[in-house]
Scaffold this active site. Structure first.
Site, PDB file in Angstrom:
ATOM      1  N   LYS A  22       4.673 -13.447  10.108  1.00  0.00           N
ATOM      2  CA  LYS A  22       3.781 -14.543  10.237  1.00  0.00           C
ATOM      3  C   LYS A  22       3.541 -15.082   8.763  1.00  0.00           C
ATOM      4  O   LYS A  22       3.438 -16.216   8.382  1.00  0.00           O
ATOM      5  CB  LYS A  22       2.532 -14.054  10.800  1.00  0.00           C
ATOM      6  CG  LYS A  22       1.118 -14.764  10.467  1.00  0.00           C
ATOM      7  CD  LYS A  22       0.046 -14.163  11.243  1.00  0.00           C
ATOM      8  CE  LYS A  22      -0.631 -13.538  10.348  1.00  0.00           C
ATOM      9  NZ  LYS A  22      -1.510 -14.050   9.244  1.00  0.00           N
ATOM     10  N   ASN A  23       3.376 -14.067   7.804  1.00  0.00           N
ATOM     11  CA  ASN A  23       2.808 -14.329   6.428  1.00  0.00           C
ATOM     12  C   ASN A  23       3.944 -15.157   5.724  1.00  0.00           C
ATOM     13  O   ASN A  23       3.987 -15.936   4.805  1.00  0.00           O
ATOM     14  CB  ASN A  23       2.371 -13.327   5.542  1.00  0.00           C
ATOM     15  CG  ASN A  23       0.933 -12.705   6.372  1.00  0.00           C
ATOM     16  OD1 ASN A  23       0.295 -13.576   6.968  1.00  0.00           O
ATOM     17  ND2 ASN A  23       0.534 -11.751   5.873  1.00  0.00           N
ATOM     18  N   CYS A 117      -9.904 -14.578   8.021  1.00  0.00           N
ATOM     19  CA  CYS A 117     -10.361 -13.311   8.278  1.00  0.00           C
ATOM     20  C   CYS A 117     -11.582 -12.723   7.240  1.00  0.00           C
ATOM     21  O   CYS A 117     -10.961 -13.041   6.268  1.00  0.00           O
ATOM     22  CB  CYS A 117      -9.444 -12.064   8.531  1.00  0.00           C
ATOM     23  SG  CYS A 117      -8.557 -12.028  10.335  1.00  0.00           S
ATOM     24  N   ARG A 122     -12.308 -12.859  -1.297  1.00  0.00           N
ATOM     25  CA  ARG A 122     -11.325 -13.717  -1.353  1.00  0.00           C
ATOM     26  C   ARG A 122     -11.288 -14.949  -2.093  1.00  0.00           C
ATOM     27  O   ARG A 122     -11.158 -15.988  -1.500  1.00  0.00           O
ATOM     28  CB  ARG A 122     -10.666 -14.044   0.137  1.00  0.00           C
ATOM     29  CG  ARG A 122     -10.626 -12.700   1.007  1.00  0.00           C
ATOM     30  CD  ARG A 122     -10.029 -12.906   2.339  1.00  0.00           C
ATOM     31  NE  ARG A 122      -8.745 -12.696   2.369  1.00  0.00           N
ATOM     32  CZ  ARG A 122      -7.796 -13.353   3.554  1.00  0.00           C
ATOM     33  NH1 ARG A 122      -8.448 -13.207   4.696  1.00  0.00           N
ATOM     34  NH2 ARG A 122      -6.540 -12.898   3.508  1.00  0.00           N
ATOM     35  N   ASP A 305      -2.653  -4.357   5.031  1.00  0.00           N
ATOM     36  CA  ASP A 305      -2.862  -5.031   6.481  1.00  0.00           C
ATOM     37  C   ASP A 305      -2.319  -3.798   7.631  1.00  0.00           C
ATOM     38  O   ASP A 305      -2.284  -4.112   8.702  1.00  0.00           O
ATOM     39  CB  ASP A 305      -1.666  -6.133   6.766  1.00  0.00           C
ATOM     40  CG  ASP A 305      -2.258  -7.347   6.119  1.00  0.00           C
ATOM     41  OD1 ASP A 305      -3.619  -7.393   5.656  1.00  0.00           O
ATOM     42  OD2 ASP A 305      -1.657  -8.548   6.248  1.00  0.00           O
ATOM     43  N   ARG A 398      -4.092 -14.360  16.798  1.00  0.00           N
ATOM     44  CA  ARG A 398      -3.715 -14.938  15.162  1.00  0.00           C
ATOM     45  C   ARG A 398      -2.319 -14.697  14.838  1.00  0.00           C
ATOM     46  O   ARG A 398      -1.515 -15.295  14.279  1.00  0.00           O
ATOM     47  CB  ARG A 398      -4.855 -14.871  14.377  1.00  0.00           C
ATOM     48  CG  ARG A 398      -6.013 -15.568  14.601  1.00  0.00           C
ATOM     49  CD  ARG A 398      -7.091 -15.103  13.685  1.00  0.00           C
ATOM     50  NE  ARG A 398      -6.463 -16.159  12.463  1.00  0.00           N
ATOM     51  CZ  ARG A 398      -7.489 -16.181  11.662  1.00  0.00           C
ATOM     52  NH1 ARG A 398      -8.642 -16.162  11.723  1.00  0.00           N
ATOM     53  NH2 ARG A 398      -7.009 -17.008  10.484  1.00  0.00           N
TER      54      ARG A 398
HETATM   55  C1  UD1 Z   1      -2.150 -11.879   1.701  1.00  0.00           C
HETATM   56  C2  UD1 Z   1      -1.856 -11.913   3.082  1.00  0.00           C
HETATM   57  C3  UD1 Z   1      -2.875 -10.829   3.835  1.00  0.00           C
HETATM   58  C4  UD1 Z   1      -2.927  -9.523   3.165  1.00  0.00           C
HETATM   59  C5  UD1 Z   1      -2.973  -9.808   1.424  1.00  0.00           C
HETATM   60  C6  UD1 Z   1      -2.706  -8.670   0.663  1.00  0.00           C
HETATM   61  C7  UD1 Z   1      -0.891 -14.102   3.711  1.00  0.00           C
HETATM   62  C8  UD1 Z   1      -1.069 -15.342   4.634  1.00  0.00           C
HETATM   63  N1  UD1 Z   1      -2.210 -13.179   3.853  1.00  0.00           N
HETATM   64  O1  UD1 Z   1      -3.540 -12.601   1.534  1.00  0.00           O
HETATM   65  O2  UD1 Z   1      -2.508 -10.607   5.291  1.00  0.00           O
HETATM   66  O3  UD1 Z   1      -3.717  -8.610   3.359  1.00  0.00           O
HETATM   67  O4  UD1 Z   1      -2.091 -10.878   1.060  1.00  0.00           O
HETATM   68  O5  UD1 Z   1      -1.241  -8.091   1.081  1.00  0.00           O
HETATM   69  O6  UD1 Z   1       0.226 -13.830   3.339  1.00  0.00           O
HETATM   70  N2  UD1 Z   1      -7.505 -12.626  -5.383  1.00  0.00           N
HETATM   71  C9  UD1 Z   1      -8.706 -12.989  -6.550  1.00  0.00           C
HETATM   72  N3  UD1 Z   1      -7.988 -14.373  -6.791  1.00  0.00           N
HETATM   73  C10 UD1 Z   1      -7.214 -14.928  -6.391  1.00  0.00           C
HETATM   74  C11 UD1 Z   1      -6.415 -14.506  -5.348  1.00  0.00           C
HETATM   75  C12 UD1 Z   1      -6.654 -13.177  -4.690  1.00  0.00           C
HETATM   76  O7  UD1 Z   1      -9.495 -12.305  -6.800  1.00  0.00           O
HETATM   77  O8  UD1 Z   1      -7.097 -15.990  -6.753  1.00  0.00           O
HETATM   78  C13 UD1 Z   1      -7.879 -11.130  -4.864  1.00  0.00           C
HETATM   79  C14 UD1 Z   1      -8.397 -10.933  -3.493  1.00  0.00           C
HETATM   80  O9  UD1 Z   1      -9.759 -11.153  -3.386  1.00  0.00           O
HETATM   81  C15 UD1 Z   1      -7.778  -9.800  -3.056  1.00  0.00           C
HETATM   82  C16 UD1 Z   1      -6.464  -9.442  -3.845  1.00  0.00           C
HETATM   83  O10 UD1 Z   1      -6.489 -10.423  -5.117  1.00  0.00           O
HETATM   84  O11 UD1 Z   1      -8.861  -8.611  -3.461  1.00  0.00           O
HETATM   85  C17 UD1 Z   1      -5.320  -9.623  -3.213  1.00  0.00           C
HETATM   86  O12 UD1 Z   1      -5.321 -10.768  -2.396  1.00  0.00           O
HETATM   87  P1  UD1 Z   1      -4.231 -11.573  -1.979  1.00  0.00           P
HETATM   88  O13 UD1 Z   1      -2.783 -11.014  -2.174  1.00  0.00           O
HETATM   89  O14 UD1 Z   1      -4.059 -12.934  -2.948  1.00  0.00           O
HETATM   90  O15 UD1 Z   1      -4.119 -12.019  -0.585  1.00  0.00           O
HETATM   91  P2  UD1 Z   1      -4.076 -13.034   0.522  1.00  0.00           P
HETATM   92  O16 UD1 Z   1      -2.996 -14.042  -0.167  1.00  0.00           O
HETATM   93  O17 UD1 Z   1      -5.690 -13.853   0.597  1.00  0.00           O
END
Ligand code: UD1
Length: 429
Positions: A22-23, A117, A122, A305, A398
């Site tokens: 999915k991701n 979610c 985030r 995850d 989802r």
């Molecule tokens: C993606 C995955 C999600 C998974 C996560 C971590 C998808 C669609 N979703 O989510 O299923 O749980 O990776 O493996 O691929 N952060 C910041 N600033 C930013 C971006 C992130 O502070 O600009 C922080 C987030 O709050 C979190 C950490 O970095 O604490 C990791 O987040 P991130 O790897 O970006 O997760 P997602 O891409 O949202």
């Protein structure tokens, strides 16, 4: 509103075929709109997050043709707007990949602030920092993000923290920026590599995906192609945990065993048997498993995850287990639900769950708080004798294709039924 009615307590056994990731699919579908020719994407998982993103892509004018359940053709040549409707972003967080893709394609994008979610704050500051470094003017106003550039130019970007989303989004935008962009401290998850391979198959020039540094030499246009998405690491891991929790014997077909190493290692450590083959993995378990400590980390560490599903295994382990959640601040909302089953689990602070293993739990009615937590509750219910009910299963759907059907194929007694009217408690009660 539907729910799962589960009569648990059986050992699950048999073969299950794992769907596309999915991701990875979310990044790949967004990337497909950057091309003005037809792009065919195969092994697409048939889950609601993907279907919402396809609707969002069609709504901005791209041609979206469903060839079959797992194949779609997309042509971004007919896109007529840079504005992605709020409704899509609210339903599916990863629509924010359209920001990077539209910025690359049209040098202009407007997308609402993302939902998704509720597992933590985030923020998306790293995505925006990357777009700005590429020369975009990025503003946020009334809940919308606007990114606009007269010209995207390459840059050297160092991410302040490792982010899957920021890595993919900046990679999308930089694919069509002039010159060589270097992004350091990037995420290395298998789906980052898959998105990069996909873009390269359309003529992009991306090197280093899967390492800490990605180098992208911008190209002016992409060409059509056919691409097949990798198997879903988290769906596979969920079925591995299911085999362990139900003392079952499950063979997962269509997987990449290397992507599952952190999960395999943990299951072996607590006493399950895991056998790896070229593109399948067999997990067997015939005894009560041991306790352990799980610390979530970016890839190749233990995936955040997968921590709820592993908690559902350790709930029945012998002794005290600890789960340290190091990625998101709010990922223990399933704990209160598992306690309804008699689990000896409590949260200390925001980031540690302590589990005193129990031999047997009791059936319960539970509400899925989010996607992976919902999968964890399903595992716990399938491992427990008696009739459990899982509500709010739209979260589970989802990200898991035909979950109940795949579980029935392994011998589970699980039915999807309509929630009787008047029985559903308010989410805010
Ligand atoms: C993606 C995955 C999600 C998974 C996560 C971590 C998808 C669609 N979703 O989510 O299923 O749980 O990776 O493996 O691929 N952060 C910041 N600033 C930013 C971006 C992130 O502070 O600009 C922080 C987030 O709050 C979190 C950490 O970095 O604490 C990791 O987040 P991130 O790897 O970006 O997760 P997602 O891409 O949202």
């Amino acid at each position: 509103m539907e729910q799962y009615v589960i009569n648990g307590g059986k050992s699950l056994a048999g073969e299950v075929t794992i769907s596309g990731a999915k991701n990875a699919a979310l990044g790949i579908l967004a990337g497909a709109i950057m091309c003005d020719e037809f792009v065919t994407i195969e092994n697409l998982p048939d889950v609601s997050d993907i279907n919402v993103l396809l609707e969002a892509i069609a709504a901005i004018g791209a041609v979206v043709e469903r060839v079959d359940k797992h194949t779609v053709r997309i042509n971004g040549g007919t896109i007529h707007t840079e504005m992605v409707d709020y409704d899509y972003i609210q339903k599916i967080r990863a629509s924010y990949y359209l920001l990077g893709a539209l910025l690359a394609k049209r040098k202009n994008a407007t997308v609402a602030m993302p939902g998704g979610c509720d597992i933590g704050l985030r923020p998306i500051d790293q995505h925006l920092k990357g777009f700005r470094a590429l020369g975009a003017n990025v503003t946020t106003e009334n809940g919308f993000i606007h990114a606009k550039a007269t010209h995207l130019r390459a840059s050297h970007i160092f991410l302040d923290l490792v982010s899957v989303g920021a890595t993919i989004n900046i990679m999308l935008a930089a694919t069509m920026a002039e010159g060589q962009t270097i992004i350091e401290n990037v995420a290395k998850e298998p789906h980052i590599v898959d998105v990069a391979n996909f873009l390269n198959s359309l003529g992009a020039n991306i090197k280093g995906a899967g390492t800490d540094v990605i180098r992208i030499r911008g190209v002016q246009k992409l060409h059509g192609n056919t691409y097949s998405i990798i198997p879903d690491q988290i769906e596979a891991g969920t079925f591995m945990c299911l085999a362990a929790a139900t003392k079952g014997d499950i063979t997962l077909k269509s997987v990449i065993p290397k992507h599952l190493e952190a999960i395999t290692a943990k299951l072996v450590e607590i006493g399950a048997e895991v056998n790896e083959y070229d593109d399948s993995v067999r997990v067997c378990c015939n005894r009560r498993l041991a306790a352990s400590t799980v610390k979530t980390r970016v890839y190749p560490g233990f995936p955040t995850d997968m921590q709820p599903q592993m908690a559902a295994v350790l709930m029945f382990g012998k002794g005290t287990s600890y789960i340290h959640e190091n990625i998101f601040e709010n990922r223990f909302k399933y704990v209160g639900e598992l306690r309804k089953m008699g689990a000896g689990i409590k949260v200390e602070g925001n980031s540690v769950a302590v589990i005193e293993g129990i031999e047997k739990g009791n059936a319960a009615i539970m509400d899925a708080p989010d996607l992976r937590a919902g999968a964890a509750l399903t595992i716990a219910a399938l491992a427990t004798e008696g009739q459990s009910v899982i509500r709010d299963i739209e979260y589970i759907e989802r990200g898991y294709e035909d979950f109940d059907q795949k579980l029935r194929g392994l011998g589970a007694s699980i039915e999807k039924t309509v929630v009787p009217s008047g029985k559903k408690k308010s989410k805010f009660a």
